[in-house]
Structure formats: C-alpha cells, structure tokens
Enzyme design. Structure first.
Site, PDB file in Angstrom:
ATOM      1  N   HIS A  33       0.885  -1.174   0.042  1.00 28.32           N
ATOM      2  CA  HIS A  33      -0.062   0.048   0.050  1.00 28.32           C
ATOM      3  C   HIS A  33       1.042   1.225  -0.087  1.00 28.32           C
ATOM      4  O   HIS A  33       2.108   1.212   0.576  1.00 28.32           O
ATOM      5  CB  HIS A  33      -0.986  -0.153   1.345  1.00 28.32           C
ATOM      6  CG  HIS A  33      -1.951   0.856   1.180  1.00 28.32           C
ATOM      7  ND1 HIS A  33      -1.619   2.299   1.584  1.00 28.32           N
ATOM      8  CD2 HIS A  33      -3.054   0.741   1.131  1.00 28.32           C
ATOM      9  CE1 HIS A  33      -2.874   3.194   1.611  1.00 28.32           C
ATOM     10  NE2 HIS A  33      -3.981   2.219   1.394  1.00 28.32           N
TER      11      HIS A  33
ATOM     12  N   ASP B  91       2.671  -3.843   8.710  1.00 26.65           N
ATOM     13  CA  ASP B  91       1.477  -2.956   8.411  1.00 26.65           C
ATOM     14  C   ASP B  91       0.312  -4.101   8.605  1.00 26.65           C
ATOM     15  O   ASP B  91       0.131  -4.896   7.785  1.00 26.65           O
ATOM     16  CB  ASP B  91       1.625  -2.806   7.031  1.00 26.65           C
ATOM     17  CG  ASP B  91       0.258  -2.061   6.363  1.00 26.65           C
ATOM     18  OD1 ASP B  91      -0.792  -2.045   7.292  1.00 26.65           O
ATOM     19  OD2 ASP B  91       0.129  -1.371   5.385  1.00 26.65           O
TER      20      ASP B  91
ATOM     21  N   GLN C 215      -4.864  -4.725   7.693  1.00 21.55           N
ATOM     22  CA  GLN C 215      -5.622  -5.691   7.031  1.00 21.55           C
ATOM     23  C   GLN C 215      -5.659  -6.995   7.948  1.00 21.55           C
ATOM     24  O   GLN C 215      -6.302  -7.908   7.408  1.00 21.55           O
ATOM     25  CB  GLN C 215      -5.401  -5.935   5.415  1.00 21.55           C
ATOM     26  CG  GLN C 215      -5.580  -4.824   4.472  1.00 21.55           C
ATOM     27  CD  GLN C 215      -7.201  -4.111   4.561  1.00 21.55           C
ATOM     28  OE1 GLN C 215      -7.942  -5.151   4.842  1.00 21.55           O
ATOM     29  NE2 GLN C 215      -7.151  -3.088   4.023  1.00 21.55           N
TER      30      GLN C 215
ATOM     31  N   LYS D 103     -10.593   0.146  10.208  1.00 19.64           N
ATOM     32  CA  LYS D 103     -10.665  -1.043   9.565  1.00 19.64           C
ATOM     33  C   LYS D 103     -11.025  -2.141  10.473  1.00 19.64           C
ATOM     34  O   LYS D 103     -11.326  -3.503  10.139  1.00 19.64           O
ATOM     35  CB  LYS D 103      -9.367  -1.417   8.931  1.00 19.64           C
ATOM     36  CG  LYS D 103      -9.248  -0.411   7.717  1.00 19.64           C
ATOM     37  CD  LYS D 103      -7.792  -0.803   7.120  1.00 19.64           C
ATOM     38  CE  LYS D 103      -7.446   0.220   6.083  1.00 19.64           C
ATOM     39  NZ  LYS D 103      -8.456   0.370   4.838  1.00 19.64           N
TER      40      LYS D 103
ATOM     41  N   CYS E  74      -4.538   2.011  -3.907  1.00 16.43           N
ATOM     42  CA  CYS E  74      -3.505   2.568  -3.416  1.00 16.43           C
ATOM     43  C   CYS E  74      -2.402   1.562  -3.428  1.00 16.43           C
ATOM     44  O   CYS E  74      -1.304   1.584  -2.839  1.00 16.43           O
ATOM     45  CB  CYS E  74      -3.614   2.960  -1.595  1.00 16.43           C
ATOM     46  SG  CYS E  74      -4.958   4.271  -1.459  1.00 16.43           S
TER      47      CYS E  74
END
Length: 403
Positions: free
Chosen positions: A118, A195, A198, A221, A362
């Site tokens: 991303h 990261d 998600q 999220k 993205c």
C-alpha cells in the site's frame, strides 16, 4: 456465531422498509461500526468531555481512566508485554511514518518491501531514500501473488536495517508467513515492521509470539472510529526512538532552551488526543475479542468460497491472487476484460445498492508494473451474508450481459 444477533449490533442493517437493502462489501476500506462503539464515543461527548492527564477534576480523572483502559485493552488485543508498548496514532500511515522518522538512519541502510505494498508502506520509504540515502529493495511475489520466501532470502543481508511488509495485502487478501519472515530478518540483524491494517480485524495477532519489532494498525478497519490507530513497538526499541512530533504532553519539563521527554508511549503522543476515538477503539478491540477470531475467519472463508466459485462462472472475469479462497481471507479482487472497473462499481451501486471498491486501491505500483488498469474489490466481513454474495453475483451477471 449467531449472525442474526450480531447484525443487530450494527445500526447500518436496521434499515427502514423504504430504504435500499443492498450489501456493503467495502470493508477493507472501512468497516461498519457496532452500536457499542458508537455509544462509547457518544458517552464521552455527552458525559465526560475533558482532557486526559492534564486537569485534577473528576471529569479529567474519568477520561484518564478510560483512556488508560483502552491502552490496556489494545495491549491484550495484540499480546503485548505491557500497555506502554501501545502508542496511539491516527492510523496505520502515521505509525509507519513515525518509525520512518524516528529511527536513526545511515546512508546505505536498506529497507526491504514487497512488490504489492500500500502507498502508506511505500511512499514514506521513498521519501526516506531521498532524504537519508537509504536503499529500497523490493521482494517480487510468486506468479499467483503469494509470498516468495526464496526471493526474500536472496535480498536479505546485513545491510538491511528494516523489513517493512504488509502483513495482509489489501489488494488480494494474502497473509504473509510473518513468523518465518521475522526470524530470518533477525538472523541478519534487521528490524521488522508489519503493516497490520488488513490483519488486525480478521485474525489473532500475538506480537510476542511473532517477535515482531513494530506493528501498525488502523481503528477504522476494525470497527473503530475514524482517525484512530496504534503503533506497537518493543519497549526497549521505543525508548531509543526519537519523537516524531513534539509539544504538549510529550515532555515532563522544559526551559527556554531544554526539555525532558516523557518515557514511551507519551513522548510519541503530542498534543490533545482523540479521547473519544481511542475509547471507542478500545471498545472495538474488546468486541472483536468477545466475538472470537475463529468465528470471524470461518464466516469470511464461507463467504469467499461461495463468491469465488460463482464469479468464475462469469466469462472474461479474472481473479487477482491465488485461486484458493482460503488464502485470500475476506477479499476477492477481479477484473472483467473490456469493462472499466469504475463502471462496474457504479452500476452495482445504482442497480442493487451493492457497494464495492474499484481502481488501484493505493497499490498503484503493482498495477503499473503489470499494466493492469484497475480492478473491482469485494471485501467481506463477519457480518456479511450468503444472500448478499448472491446479490453481488446476480448483479454482476446482469452488468456483464448489458456491457
């Protein structure tokens, strides 16, 4: 999991008879919020709208208690050793930027990325490369978009200062073998930043078991309020980091020429914080723990299997990522030959109230490298249903016939 009961927690599903039913399949962008989170935020503004840690009155004391409780909840959520390893941020992007600015860098240091990061985990490192002479290396994925451990091993050497990978891809839902990646990185003396934007909403994360050095996530999220997030860091590493932003609440004392910084996490949380949002984020994390990640994943895989098998019946449709839906969590990304992805998304919404994401998500670098204009992404969560999957597929088939 009692899906009917769970959906009652979400005001979005309590529609009036004259409202369009539709289906919300844009959860990788932002999830819906349960009433428990909404009520927690509302209570702050209605009952205790004060600052944490500044004033001596009883309202401030109550906010301080709830803010501290939220930090402790997020520490449990991630399996951190102590709550002081939890730094509150606005989102994953800010957490990654904090690490990029706070570590001491030397020219020639290497940051290792994957080929489908991303922009939040790509652009900060591009800027760092320009600013500090850091080298970026990109690990290519396998043809099916899964992680290539051999390619990673070839690029990993003693020059690598940081491995910064998306734990789960927002492009195709593929989750990396993080434990093995971290172990290999530590063997050459590299730090690891994950990261987890998600990942955190969908599966149990235990930072100590992974032995990860830093991990960033976003509240929006994972059922939490917008503008909230967390950077986890091993406490010994947080102590060594330089503050990214400075000012109020980051120092114990100051003179006209000097200052004494507070210990982590306070030295990274400059200025007045989003107290309502952070309190709501703690409630969201507790909601997910109460629900249980086994139940969440079971529902997502059920939906993904159903959607994948039905989509493959549509002529000219191409899936992005591995064919096995179990490897893609709750994400199904696809494009249809000759049809613009934005047009598909608009027609789905207009025809049936089905909400998906379209474009390059993205991850422009991945699409540009493969000369793919974009795709449609249907991202599911535990509150979605098989009936909603059928609505999506039936609508797509109609669009395919029309176009």
């Amino acid at each position: 999991m009692d899906l009917t009961r769970v959906r009652q927690d979400f005001p979005f599903f309590q529609k009036k008879p004259d409202q369009k039913t539709g289906a919300y399949f844009d959860n990788a962008c932002q999830t819906l919020r349960p009433r428990q989170v909404i009520e927690a935020v509302t209570r702050y503004y209605q009952e205790s709208s004060a600052c944490s840690g500044r004033s001596m009155h009883h309202l401030a004391a109550e906010v301080t208690r709830q803010y501290d409780q939220a930090r402790a909840t997020l520490a449990r959520f991630l399996g951190a050793a102590k709550k002081e390893e939890i730094v509150f941020t606005r989102n994953t992007t800010e957490g990654i930027n904090l690490v990029a600015h706070a570590l001491d860098w030397n020219a020639g240091d290497v940051v290792l990325l994957t080929d489908k990061e991303h922009n939040s985990n790509l652009i900060p490192w591009q800027m760092l490369a320009r600013r500090a002479g850091v080298e970026l290396r990109v690990v290519p994925s396998r043809p099916d978009n899964t992680f290539d451990m051999d390619a990673y091993s070839r690029l990993l050497d003693r020059k690598v200062r940081l491995v910064s990978f998306g734990f789960t891809s927002n492009l195709d839902g593929v989750t990396l073998p993080a434990a093995e990646i971290i172990k290999k990185a530590h063997q050459v003396g590299a730090l690891v930043l994950l990261d987890a934007a998600q990942t955190a909403p969908h599966q149990r994360i235990h930072v100590r078991a992974l032995d990860v050095d830093f991990l960033a996530l976003s509240g929006h999220k994972m059922l939490g309020p917008s503008g909230t997030g967390v950077l986890y860091g091993k406490y010994a590493l947080l102590e060594k980091l330089q503050p990214f932003q400075v000012g109020g609440d980051t120092v114990a004392s100051s003179t006209y020429t000097t200052c004494e910084f507070l210990p982590p996490p306070e030295k990274f949380e400059a200025g007045l914080q989003d107290y309502a949002g952070i309190i709501g984020l703690g409630v969201a994390a507790q909601y997910l723990m109460n629900l249980g990640f086994d139940a969440i994943q079971k529902q997502e895989w059920l939906l993904n299997r159903a959607l994948t098998s039905q989509l493959l019946e549509i002529p000219g449709l191409h899936l992005i990522g591995p064919s096995d839906p179990a490897l893609r969590g709750g994400i199904v990304s696809f494009f249809i030959e000759g049809i613009d992805s934005h047009r598909i998304a608009l027609m789905l919404d207009q025809m049936a109230g089905v909400m998906v994401r379209s474009g390059q998500h993205c991850v422009h670098s991945w699409f540009h490298a493969r000369q793919i204009a974009g795709c449609v992404r249907a991202s599911m969560y535990f509150y979605n249903t098989l009936d909603e999957v059928s609505l999506l597929v039936d609508s797509l088939k109609k669009i395919r016939k029309v176009l």
